[in-house]
Motif scaffolding. Structure first.
Motif, short mmCIF file in Angstrom:
data_model
loop_
_atom_site.label_atom_id
_atom_site.label_comp_id
_atom_site.label_asym_id
_atom_site.label_seq_id
_atom_site.Cartn_x
_atom_site.Cartn_y
_atom_site.Cartn_z
N LYS A 1 33.83 6.16 15.39
CA LYS A 1 32.68 5.77 16.20
C LYS A 1 31.77 6.98 16.47
O LYS A 1 32.25 8.11 16.56
CB LYS A 1 33.14 5.20 17.54
CG LYS A 1 33.96 3.92 17.46
CD LYS A 1 34.46 3.52 18.84
CE LYS A 1 35.34 2.27 18.79
NZ LYS A 1 35.90 1.94 20.13
N ASP B 1 38.53 4.68 16.74
CA ASP B 1 37.75 5.49 17.68
C ASP B 1 37.16 6.71 17.01
O ASP B 1 36.02 7.11 17.30
CB ASP B 1 38.63 5.93 18.86
CG ASP B 1 39.01 4.78 19.79
OD1 ASP B 1 38.28 3.77 19.80
OD2 ASP B 1 40.03 4.91 20.49
N TRP C 1 34.15 9.29 22.08
CA TRP C 1 35.20 8.64 21.29
C TRP C 1 36.04 9.62 20.50
O TRP C 1 37.20 9.34 20.19
CB TRP C 1 34.59 7.59 20.38
CG TRP C 1 33.98 6.47 21.17
CD1 TRP C 1 32.65 6.18 21.31
CD2 TRP C 1 34.68 5.52 21.97
NE1 TRP C 1 32.48 5.10 22.14
CE2 TRP C 1 33.71 4.68 22.57
CE3 TRP C 1 36.03 5.30 22.27
CZ2 TRP C 1 34.06 3.64 23.42
CZ3 TRP C 1 36.37 4.27 23.12
CH2 TRP C 1 35.39 3.45 23.68
#
Length: 476
Positions: free
Chosen positions: A190, A187, A127
């Protein structure tokens, strides 16, 4: 001969009969060259797209054309002289072929590969890579749509399955860019199966710094819509800026140029290999009028030791750099950093947005911080910066601050490396006054001839004199 043919056929039959005994894996291995992989890893793709975004897209022809149009520089040789003098046929569809190809066939294609491969592909769960790639995609799409207007987006990058993509409206592309940046921020938060480390040429994979880039870009793109939604764009820009760069030491700046001939700063390469651009009288006169120390620091002398700026539209040919000044070696050298977005720009955005909303005190505070940060970035010594800021013409107070103050200082801060942003601001605000006697600059770039040849039915019918959507409100 017939006997030889027979045994050849027999041998082939034997191979065909024996083929089922081989496993599919063995056959795949036999057919694969281990030295030529069919897919590149994320660690190979990321530095490539980062370098291309800084060098090929932000640092070459698109920037040089914009620099001439906004009169940071004057074209004094070859195509840039012709464009500066508005020669018929100089700024037409064939001049943007390479740039368009670089944006779509190279950069955005590889960026999309990173996003796909790092999210659901062979390196799923990476990510950190995906978030960085989405920021890069938003940035490159932003350059494309700001310069050309409507561009392929939702149907682009599909390869052979769609060789004739439609062109999305600029309004929808801008919404897509904001969505990409929002997704990138999520993202980056993450857990990531892989991290870029030193293959990230900007921040060594630091998600906190990349999130600041994303928020700062969100502020830039929100503020760009000032002519479409004055108050709303200002409010959104300020909300994003609050989570962007927080200090003059922060910014999105490419610093990996080298002294090797293929690794030099592109403006340095242009000066050494072409020398088509001289410093414009427009910006040099502003430096002089404002008693700006940058005039002496950022503008080089010609033989004899004087500084002579080149008048746009009427300059003589001067590839030898003997008639007109170039940017100084302090500013343009082989390893000079190339900014994509700076803390100073973000503070100028805050100043403009606050002024639009009537928040004069906040606007002035941000404006002073922006000018101070720009001066430091552009090599002005602290004492000279203090004296400059003490002038009423530069620091008029909160009650006297105007949009002209903000955009003029922002324009000066963009010299020499961010002319695309200066060009965007000029089209949006009409500031500063330009002086080319051949007329105003184009308000957009022409679509490339290759696209007209291969996808003509989808290419919008435009002229360089018509504005893009955020400029004149039309989606032509």
């Amino acid at each position: 001969m017939k006997t030889q043919q027979f045994f050849a056929v027999l041998g082939l039959a034997g191979l065909l009969l024996a083929a089922p005994a081989c496993s599919d894996d063995v056959l795949d291995d036999i057919d694969t060259n281990p030295n030529r992989p069919e897919t590149a890893s994320l660690r190979l793709l990321l530095p490539q797209v980062e370098t291309d975004a800084a060098f090929g897209i932000s640092g070459t022809e698109l920037a040089w054309y914009s620099s001439v149009f906004v009169e940071h520089t004057t074209g004094v040789h070859a195509q840039f002289e012709q464009i500066d003098k508005r020669a018929p046929g100089a700024f037409v569809s064939n001049v943007t072929n390479n740039n368009w190809s670089n944006i779509y066939a190279t950069n955005l294609k590889d960026v999309d590969t990173i996003i796909r491969q790092g999210s659901i592909g062979s390196e799923a769960g990476s990510w950190r890579y995906v978030g960085i790639a989405k920021i890069l995609k938003a940035y490159v799409l932003g350059i494309a749509t700001d310069l050309f207007g409507r561009v392929p987006n939702t149907n682009a990058l599909q390869g052979a399955s769609n060789l004739k993509p439609t062109f999305d409206t600029q309004e929808s592309v801008y919404a897509s860019m904001q969505t990409l940046l929002d997704e990138a921020i999520l993202d980056l938060d993450k857990p990531s199966a892989a991290t870029p480390g030193n293959t990230d040429f900007f921040f060594n994979g630091d998600p906190a710094q990349w999130k600041k880039v994303a928020y700062s870009l969100k502020a830039r793109y929100a503020n760009r819509l000032s002519k479409r939604d004055a108050a709303g764009s200002a409010t959104r820009a300020l909300a994003a800026a609050a989570q962007g760069f927080t200090a003059p030491t922060e910014g999105w700046i490419f610093t990996r140029f080298t002294t090797a001939s293929i690794g030099e700063n592109p403006w340095y390469q242009e000066r050494n290999d072409r020398s088509h651009l001289a410093v414009s009288t427009t910006i040099y006169d502003l430096f002089t009028t404002l008693n700006d120390p940058r005039g002496g620091l950022l503008v080089d002398t010609i033989p004899g030791g004087t500084r002579v700026a080149a008048p746009n539209g009427t300059a003589l040919t001067d590839q030898g750099s003997v008639l007109y000044s170039r940017a100084s070696p302090q500013l343009v050298n082989a390893t000079a950093p190339l900014p994509l977005m700076t803390y100073a720009e973000l503070k100028f955005i805050e100043a403009e947005a606050n002024l639009r909303l009537g928040n004069r005190t906040a606007a002035y505070t941000a404006y002073q911080a922006a000018v101070a940060a720009a001066l430091a970035q552009q090599l002005v010594p602290p004492a000279a910066a203090t004296a400059y800021l003490a002038q009423v013409s530069v620091s008029p107070g909160a009650a006297g601050l105007t949009l002209s103050n903000i955009i003029t200082q922002k324009y000066l801060s963009f010299f020499v490396y961010q002319p695309i942003e200066a060009y965007n601001d000029y089209r949006r605000t009409g500031i500063p006054a330009l002086h080319n006697p051949e007329g105003a600059p184009p308000r957009r770039f022409p679509y490339p001839q290759n696209e007209l040849d291969n996808n003509r039915l989808n290419v919008p019918a435009t002229s360089p004199g018509s504005g893009v959507w955020w400029d004149d409100g039309t989606e032509d």
